[in-house]
Scaffold this active site. Sequence first.
Site, short mmCIF file in Angstrom:
data_model
loop_
_atom_site.label_atom_id
_atom_site.label_comp_id
_atom_site.label_asym_id
_atom_site.label_seq_id
_atom_site.Cartn_x
_atom_site.Cartn_y
_atom_site.Cartn_z
N ASP A 95 11.62 11.83 88.95
CA ASP A 95 12.89 11.76 88.24
C ASP A 95 14.06 12.12 89.15
O ASP A 95 15.22 12.05 88.76
CB ASP A 95 12.88 12.63 86.97
CG ASP A 95 12.62 14.10 87.23
OD1 ASP A 95 12.45 14.48 88.40
OD2 ASP A 95 12.57 14.87 86.25
N SER A 96 13.73 12.44 90.42
CA SER A 96 14.75 12.57 91.46
C SER A 96 15.53 11.27 91.63
O SER A 96 16.59 11.26 92.27
CB SER A 96 14.11 12.97 92.79
OG SER A 96 13.01 12.12 93.10
N ASP A 128 6.79 11.26 87.06
CA ASP A 128 7.39 12.37 86.33
C ASP A 128 7.64 12.01 84.88
O ASP A 128 8.10 10.89 84.58
CB ASP A 128 8.74 12.75 86.96
CG ASP A 128 8.61 13.67 88.15
OD1 ASP A 128 7.59 14.36 88.26
OD2 ASP A 128 9.54 13.69 88.97
N LYS A 184 3.35 13.90 85.69
CA LYS A 184 3.72 15.26 86.12
C LYS A 184 4.64 15.87 85.08
O LYS A 184 5.61 15.25 84.66
CB LYS A 184 4.39 15.25 87.49
CG LYS A 184 4.75 16.66 87.99
CD LYS A 184 5.03 16.69 89.48
CE LYS A 184 6.34 16.02 89.84
NZ LYS A 184 7.52 16.75 89.28
N GLU A 215 6.82 19.42 83.99
CA GLU A 215 7.40 20.69 84.42
C GLU A 215 7.15 21.78 83.38
O GLU A 215 7.14 21.51 82.18
CB GLU A 215 8.91 20.54 84.65
CG GLU A 215 9.26 19.62 85.80
CD GLU A 215 10.76 19.61 86.10
OE1 GLU A 215 11.49 20.45 85.55
OE2 GLU A 215 11.19 18.75 86.89
N GLU A 242 7.41 24.24 93.62
CA GLU A 242 8.68 23.90 94.27
C GLU A 242 9.50 25.15 94.53
O GLU A 242 9.74 25.95 93.64
CB GLU A 242 9.47 22.91 93.41
CG GLU A 242 10.78 22.47 94.04
CD GLU A 242 11.44 21.30 93.32
OE1 GLU A 242 12.55 20.91 93.73
OE2 GLU A 242 10.85 20.78 92.36
#
Length: 263
Positions: free
Chosen positions: A44-45, A83, A112, A114, A181
């Site tokens: 999602d970067s 993500d 992925k 978070e 991270e």
Amino acid sequence: MRITQDVFQKMRDDGEKIAIVTCYDASFATLLERAGVDILLVGDSLGNVIQGEETTLPVTLDDMIYHTLCVKRGSSTAFIMTDMPFGTSQVSPEETLRNAAELMAAGANMVKIEGGSLMAETVEFLTQRGIPVCAHIGLTPQSVNQLGGYKVQGKTDNEAGQLLEDAVALEQAGAGMLLMEVVPAALAAQVTRTLSIPTIGIGAGKDCSAQVLVLYDMLGIYSGKKARFMKNFLTGAGSIEEAVQNYIRAVKAGEFPGAEHTF
């Protein structure tokens, strides 16, 4: 045929480092796969490096589906991790499953998510239903407003203890990999020793099972703020593909990240 998750478990068990790069389109998917990248992370970067947003929060599920489809079309063997964007996993496990299923249908081999122990129930719900999950702890960009910015996580004894507890809970819930991270290297090494699944580091030291960099950071073409863990591998390389190969070699040899990239 695409690489499967069990290959990375064996690499971790054998002490072979895993090289990961973010990818958002078919052309780079082809190049990265040809260069030898093990995992393509549709991150999602893309909100930052593709869309020009200040954070990843505006990225939608449709965005992630579109870019996953693009990456799938450009690759044939690389493992694709995608993500789950903000608001698609911070919901009920049932709704998270529906969102994850769309990403898997688009071509993801793993999603992925978070979050720490709070997400363990969701991780267990997904993995029991055939959705492989990579958990993501430490600095979680989707929580940047709550965290008060992009800061090193796990610096105090209490924070470090909580991060270790989160890691164990997520593995027990069924996570197949764990990304850390921006955490102190010593803490990331402790987590890696404690868990039996592959760990992925970005700003988490060299002892993780795998390393990941954002493609645009690795090539030195992102105009935003440069984080300590970034390295421009295009410097001194004759081509983009050579830069990627240099990154892979450095990861496999345990030369990247160096002390200068570590907290």
